[in-house]
Write a protein that holds these residues in place. Structure first.
Motif, PDB file in Angstrom:
ATOM      1  N   ASP A 335       0.905  -1.192   0.009  1.00  0.00           N
ATOM      2  CA  ASP A 335       0.121   0.057   0.070  1.00  0.00           C
ATOM      3  C   ASP A 335       0.896   1.379   0.196  1.00  0.00           C
ATOM      4  N   ARG A 338       0.649   6.279   4.449  1.00  0.00           N
ATOM      5  CA  ARG A 338       1.025   6.107   5.843  1.00  0.00           C
ATOM      6  C   ARG A 338       0.062   5.954   6.982  1.00  0.00           C
ATOM      7  N   SER A 341      -1.252   2.617   6.886  1.00  0.00           N
ATOM      8  CA  SER A 341      -0.478   1.456   7.139  1.00  0.00           C
ATOM      9  C   SER A 341      -0.312   0.480   8.317  1.00  0.00           C
ATOM     10  N   GLN A 345       4.599  -1.958   8.890  1.00  0.00           N
ATOM     11  CA  GLN A 345       5.506  -1.009   7.927  1.00  0.00           C
ATOM     12  C   GLN A 345       5.583   0.357   8.229  1.00  0.00           C
ATOM     13  N   TYR A 346       4.750   0.901   8.992  1.00  0.00           N
ATOM     14  CA  TYR A 346       4.509   2.106   9.516  1.00  0.00           C
ATOM     15  C   TYR A 346       5.821   2.927   9.637  1.00  0.00           C
ATOM     16  N   HIS A 349       7.538   3.959   6.711  1.00  0.00           N
ATOM     17  CA  HIS A 349       7.116   5.219   5.996  1.00  0.00           C
ATOM     18  C   HIS A 349       7.659   6.540   6.725  1.00  0.00           C
TER      19      HIS A 349
END
Length: 491
Positions: A335, A338, A341, A345-346, A349
């Motif tokens: 994706d 942010r 997310s 994965q945040y 970002h």
């Protein structure tokens, strides 16, 4: 009247005027007519000039000197520390520059929103160039010969530096990247399906706000392009946004902003309209929004309760049971956004934004090259290409309003939340049993009494350390993420 009482009376008026300025910003994001943008920019500039003049009033320096021996409590000592810090910083910024920043960013915010809607980075570029130039000038003034990006970070996270953040991110990035690669090799869990009416989403999101302790008699919940929290004390307002095919966007944005709002509402009322009457830093602030949203709101226990509530409200939501719902709440997928997310994965970002804005402020990256730099870095970090600007460098409001140095506090807040979560679960061993009933009282009470009530009394790392019993590090957060997603994906 003593020098201390004179100073605090003057500061109370400044705090009140600052709150009014914040209310203008809330109005601009939620209710202001579109055609009022130009006039609002002048209003912002005028009020900013008044506040700047008050903050550099020479009487403050005299009062601070005279009040040195007058502080009789820990709170009064902390108030003097905050006033001294603000006074010294504000004196370095010319009034002309402060007013121009307020004027330009007020207009730039609307230009960003229009450019984002049109996927047109070039339409926003002239305004971005102005904002970057102004913040570079401000950073130069504040740094007084030091690093101007460090000076801007200090606006949001006192005593933190880019070098410290870079070292922390360097520790986190390899482990997060390795886990991300393993997770993305596994089948993606199913998401929700169906249409989720706006009125029902707003009904449930208000119930979630109350469930997490948000006092609506001292707050509001409205809609905006970008969710945010505003205010302090007895007037703390939040916003959310709605997508009828993605209710999690609304629900978790709300829980996140409730975390910010409850921090402000939870501060000792005796500190209202004083330097202690709001969150001590954006990193600590973000720790509250992230622990509410993630460690509590996305936990298996609370997700089970949410599943039952959503089925009762919406009927068939496309997942069969609470376990499937929990996987949907925490699914990791490719994706771009942010704010949408997953926990894994945040922080990647944030690291992207940290490096890019650091380069913008230093002058190593020209604003005209930002879109290309963003797209290249995103491809390198995430492995796929950004298709349009609204999914890339135009997705966040922060740079349009000049919040350079703000982004890294999101990841710092995650680190603090990881530490707080360990301490909370140590002190409340039956927490999951309570969350499974939709009852967050034990968690929110613990956070209020151990951290939120102190407001600005202690320094950022100090208030987290006092709550946790140990100095904060990134290890608890990384361990939490690794444990959670290893189990979720059967690694």
């Amino acid at each position: 009247m003593s020098a201390l009482s004179d100073l605090l009376a003057f500061q109370k008026e400044t705090e009140a005027l600052s709150a009014i300025a914040g209310r203008l910003e809330w109005d601009q994001e939620t209710m202001m007519p579109e055609g009022a943008a130009e006039q609002r920019s002048e209003e912002h500039a005028a009020l900013s000039s008044v506040l700047h003049a008050r903050r550099i009033d020479p009487r403050i320096g005299d009062w601070l000197e005279q009040a040195r021996g007058e502080a009789q409590s820990e709170a009064q000592t902390a108030m003097l520390r905050h006033i001294r810090r603000d006074y010294d910083k504000t004196q370095k910024v010319p009034a002309r520059l402060a007013a121009e920043i307020a004027r330009v960013t007020s207009v730039a915010q609307g230009k960003w929103a229009a450019a984002r809607a049109a996927d047109d980075f070039k339409a926003f570029l002239p305004w971005l160039e102005q904002v970057v130039s102004l913040r570079q000038e401000e950073g130069e003034a504040l740094a007084d010969g030091g690093d101007r990006y460090d000076a801007l970070i200090d606006n949001y996270e006192p005593d933190m530096t880019a070098a410290q953040l870079g070292q922390m991110f360097g520790t986190m990035r390899p482990r997060l990247t390795a886990l991300r690669e393993q997770v993305l090799d596994r089948p993606e869990p199913a998401g929700l399906s169906g249409s989720f009416a706006t009125d029902k989403q707003m009904e449930f999101t208000r119930a979630l706000a109350v469930a997490f302790g948000y006092d609506l008699t001292r707050g509001r919940l409205d809609l905006s392009v970008h969710p945010f929290s505003s205010g302090s004390g007895s007037d703390v307002r939040i916003t959310t946004r709605v997508s009828e095919d993605d209710p999690f966007n609304c629900f978790y944005s709300t829980i996140h902003e409730v975390g910010h709002a409850c921090y402000e509402q939870g501060i000792d009322p005796a500190y209202a309209l004083t330097p202690l009457g709001h969150g001590v830093s954006m990193g600590v602030h973000e720790s509250q929004s992230r622990i509410y949203e993630n460690q509590l709101g996305r936990s298996r226990a609370f997700a089970g309760w949410m599943f039952d509530q959503m089925k009762a409200l919406f009927g068939d939501i496309g997942v069969a049971d609470a376990d499937a719902f929990y996987r949907a709440v925490n699914r990791v997928r490719k994706d771009f956004i942010r704010t949408e997310s997953d926990e894994l994965q945040y922080n990647l970002h944030i690291m992207l934004r940290f490096d890019l804005e650091r380069a913008l402020v230093s002058g190593d990256l020209a604003p005209a090259d930002l879109e290309t730099a963003w797209n290249d870095r995103f491809k390198a970090d995430f492995g796929y290409e950004v298709p349009r600007a609204s999914l890339g460098c135009l997705q966040d409001v922060h740079w349009s309003v000049g919040l350079f140095g703000y982004f890294p506090t999101y990841s710092l807040g995650n680190v603090y939340a990881g530490c707080l979560n360990e301490a909370l679960r140590r002190d409340v061993p039956d927490l999951d049993a309570q969350l499974a009933k939709g009852d967050t009282t034990a968690a929110t009470t613990w956070l209020r009494s151990n951290l939120q009530t102190h407001g600005g009394l202690y320094r950022p790392e100090e208030v987290v350390a006092r709550a946790c019993g140990t100095a904060p590090t990134a290890e608890p957060l990384i361990r939490y993420i690794e444990d959670k997603f290893t189990a979720l994906y059967g690694l």
